[in-house]
Design an enzyme around this catalytic site. Structure first.
Site, PDB file in Angstrom:
ATOM      1  N   CYS A   1      -7.703  -1.675  -5.301  1.00  0.00           N
ATOM      2  CA  CYS A   1      -6.259  -1.459  -5.234  1.00  0.00           C
ATOM      3  C   CYS A   1      -5.512  -2.790  -5.133  1.00  0.00           C
ATOM      4  O   CYS A   1      -4.481  -2.982  -5.789  1.00  0.00           O
ATOM      5  CB  CYS A   1      -5.908  -0.582  -4.041  1.00  0.00           C
ATOM      6  SG  CYS A   1      -6.266   1.175  -4.261  1.00  0.00           S
TER       7      CYS A   1
ATOM      8  N   ARG B   1     -23.059  -4.455  11.062  1.00  0.00           N
ATOM      9  CA  ARG B   1     -24.078  -3.879  11.945  1.00  0.00           C
ATOM     10  C   ARG B   1     -25.434  -3.862  11.270  1.00  0.00           C
ATOM     11  O   ARG B   1     -26.461  -4.161  11.898  1.00  0.00           O
ATOM     12  CB  ARG B   1     -23.664  -2.458  12.337  1.00  0.00           C
ATOM     13  CG  ARG B   1     -24.557  -1.775  13.349  1.00  0.00           C
ATOM     14  CD  ARG B   1     -24.593  -2.516  14.668  1.00  0.00           C
ATOM     15  NE  ARG B   1     -25.888  -3.159  14.866  1.00  0.00           N
ATOM     16  CZ  ARG B   1     -26.076  -4.273  15.518  1.00  0.00           C
ATOM     17  NH1 ARG B   1     -25.074  -4.914  16.063  1.00  0.00           N
ATOM     18  NH2 ARG B   1     -27.268  -4.789  15.637  1.00  0.00           N
TER      19      ARG B   1
ATOM     20  N   CYS C   1       0.843  -1.205   0.000  1.00  0.00           N
ATOM     21  CA  CYS C   1       0.000   0.000   0.000  1.00  0.00           C
ATOM     22  C   CYS C   1       0.875   1.251   0.000  1.00  0.00           C
ATOM     23  O   CYS C   1       0.605   2.230  -0.704  1.00  0.00           O
ATOM     24  CB  CYS C   1      -0.916   0.011   1.216  1.00  0.00           C
ATOM     25  SG  CYS C   1      -2.047  -1.377   1.339  1.00  0.00           S
TER      26      CYS C   1
ATOM     27  N   CYS D   1       2.460   2.955  -3.332  1.00  0.00           N
ATOM     28  CA  CYS D   1       1.699   3.960  -4.081  1.00  0.00           C
ATOM     29  C   CYS D   1       1.361   5.177  -3.236  1.00  0.00           C
ATOM     30  O   CYS D   1       1.439   6.323  -3.707  1.00  0.00           O
ATOM     31  CB  CYS D   1       0.416   3.348  -4.629  1.00  0.00           C
ATOM     32  SG  CYS D   1       0.651   2.118  -5.938  1.00  0.00           S
ATOM     33  N   HIS D   2       0.979   4.932  -1.997  1.00  0.00           N
ATOM     34  CA  HIS D   2       0.369   5.991  -1.192  1.00  0.00           C
ATOM     35  C   HIS D   2       1.305   6.638  -0.182  1.00  0.00           C
ATOM     36  O   HIS D   2       0.949   7.673   0.396  1.00  0.00           O
ATOM     37  CB  HIS D   2      -0.856   5.441  -0.457  1.00  0.00           C
ATOM     38  CG  HIS D   2      -1.940   4.950  -1.349  1.00  0.00           C
ATOM     39  ND1 HIS D   2      -2.689   5.789  -2.143  1.00  0.00           N
ATOM     40  CD2 HIS D   2      -2.390   3.691  -1.611  1.00  0.00           C
ATOM     41  CE1 HIS D   2      -3.578   5.083  -2.831  1.00  0.00           C
ATOM     42  NE2 HIS D   2      -3.408   3.805  -2.545  1.00  0.00           N
TER      43      HIS D   2
ATOM     44  N   CYS E   1     -36.366   2.497  15.061  1.00  0.00           N
ATOM     45  CA  CYS E   1     -35.490   2.598  16.225  1.00  0.00           C
ATOM     46  C   CYS E   1     -34.727   3.918  16.235  1.00  0.00           C
ATOM     47  O   CYS E   1     -34.728   4.638  17.229  1.00  0.00           O
ATOM     48  CB  CYS E   1     -34.497   1.431  16.251  1.00  0.00           C
ATOM     49  SG  CYS E   1     -35.211  -0.155  16.758  1.00  0.00           S
ATOM     50  N   HIS E   2     -34.065   4.231  15.123  1.00  0.00           N
ATOM     51  CA  HIS E   2     -33.067   5.289  15.124  1.00  0.00           C
ATOM     52  C   HIS E   2     -33.621   6.672  14.800  1.00  0.00           C
ATOM     53  O   HIS E   2     -32.900   7.658  14.936  1.00  0.00           O
ATOM     54  CB  HIS E   2     -31.944   4.926  14.156  1.00  0.00           C
ATOM     55  CG  HIS E   2     -31.236   3.671  14.548  1.00  0.00           C
ATOM     56  ND1 HIS E   2     -30.540   3.538  15.728  1.00  0.00           N
ATOM     57  CD2 HIS E   2     -31.129   2.469  13.915  1.00  0.00           C
ATOM     58  CE1 HIS E   2     -30.015   2.326  15.816  1.00  0.00           C
ATOM     59  NE2 HIS E   2     -30.367   1.648  14.737  1.00  0.00           N
TER      60      HIS E   2
ATOM     61  N   CYS F   1     -35.332   0.573   9.922  1.00  0.00           N
ATOM     62  CA  CYS F   1     -34.240   1.280  10.597  1.00  0.00           C
ATOM     63  C   CYS F   1     -34.789   2.511  11.330  1.00  0.00           C
ATOM     64  O   CYS F   1     -34.404   2.807  12.457  1.00  0.00           O
ATOM     65  CB  CYS F   1     -33.192   1.723   9.592  1.00  0.00           C
ATOM     66  SG  CYS F   1     -32.526   0.442   8.518  1.00  0.00           S
TER      67      CYS F   1
ATOM     68  N   CYS G   1     -28.820  -5.801  12.616  1.00  0.00           N
ATOM     69  CA  CYS G   1     -30.090  -5.123  12.869  1.00  0.00           C
ATOM     70  C   CYS G   1     -31.235  -5.806  12.125  1.00  0.00           C
ATOM     71  O   CYS G   1     -32.311  -6.032  12.695  1.00  0.00           O
ATOM     72  CB  CYS G   1     -29.993  -3.658  12.441  1.00  0.00           C
ATOM     73  SG  CYS G   1     -29.096  -2.600  13.585  1.00  0.00           S
TER      74      CYS G   1
END
Length: 284
Positions: free
Chosen positions: A137, A241, A99, A102-103, A203-204, A200, A245
């Site tokens: 990549c 996650r 990695c 290149c970076h 609840c949120h 979703c 849920c």
């Protein structure tokens, strides 16, 4: 009879909701005594009045959990960051690249990257998550095998790449060619799933700041992902996650890395525009 059963199941789920915040909602998140995070800010205009302000999931946690994120020495997610740093500098694949080939250094090259993902990739003609870009990549620049979307190596690397963006505002673009994906994600967010017929938003958006069993419901923001969860003692990705849920609604869930979850991630990330990138964060 079927509708009645659904009503009973939904009632059982929501009857567990009760007010009872135990977090220090007005506490300030300053990491290592120097990186100050915006954990409460004005809601993005595209939320269309759902909220006047938005809050990071950190504000919903107990003081003990909040403290873990304020010091990298105490943050258990930093073990994963250290693992990923070794991988960043290691040559892999047929092209003889790492990695860093290149970076360069993570701090210099990755600053601001986490804040804008998911994002539209013009060359690929699609919205890409950070995980998708990492695998691009690996395959096309390094000649290496792609990682499984939810693998430990992949999640570790997203945590490492997130570090230089901590404290920067989430700024996910939802217009132009990304808009159709965003609209799909919004539709999923408000769709009821499973035997419990919960979306979703139930609840949120409808019940944040309440308790469901022993869990203090947040606004479901993703600015802290990947998240170290004390519940399973490991780093968790956004899609993991999501899968958890939907599973809890007693539904067949979408796959990690699926187009549905990519769209949902774009939409949910945009709900947190203006909050600071916190990843890797600590939650219950």
């Amino acid at each position: 009879m079927k509708d009645a059963l659904r009503g009973v199941l939904a009632g059982v789920a929501l009857s567990a909701l009760a007010s009872g915040a135990t977090a220090q909602e007005d506490a300030k998140l300053i990491v290592n005594g120097e990186i100050e995070m915006v954990t409460t800010t004005t809601a993005p205009e595209h939320l269309e009045g759902a909220f006047r302000e938005i809050r990071s999931g950190w504000t919903f946690r107990t003081p003990e959990t909040q403290a873990l994120q304020m010091d990298d020495f105490e943050n258990p997610a930093m073990i994963a960051v250290d693992r990923a740093q070794v991988v960043w500098d290691a040559v892999d694949g047929t092209e003889g690249n790492s990695c860093s080939s290149c970076h360069g250094t993570v701090d210099e090259s990755m600053a601001g990257v986490r804040a804008v993902y998911p994002k539209w990739n013009e060359d690929a003609g699609e919205v890409r998550t950070l995980e998708m870009q990492i695998n691009d990549c690996r395959e096309n620049r390094m000649g290496a095998e792609p990682w499984d979307y939810g693998s430990t190596g992949m999640i570790d690397m997203t945590a490492l790449i997130s570090i230089p963006s901590r404290g920067m505002p989430v700024n996910v673009a939802i217009d132009g060619p990304a808009q159709s994906t965003w609209e799909k994600g919004k539709e999923i967010y408000y769709t009821r799933f499973g035997q419990l017929e919960l979306a979703c938003a139930n609840c949120h958006e409808d019940n944040y700041d309440n308790l469901i069993r022993a869990d203090h419901l947040s606004m479901g923001m993703t600015n802290g992902f990947p998240v170290y969860r004390l519940r399973n003692t490991r780093l968790n990705s956004t899609h993991q996650r999501f899968r958890g849920c939907i599973r809890d609604t007693r539904a067949e869930t979408f796959a990690v890395g699926s187009p549905e979850f990519v769209a949902l991630e774009l939409y949910v990330a945009s709900r947190g525009n203006g909050l600071s990138v916190e990843a890797p964060s600590v939650r219950n």
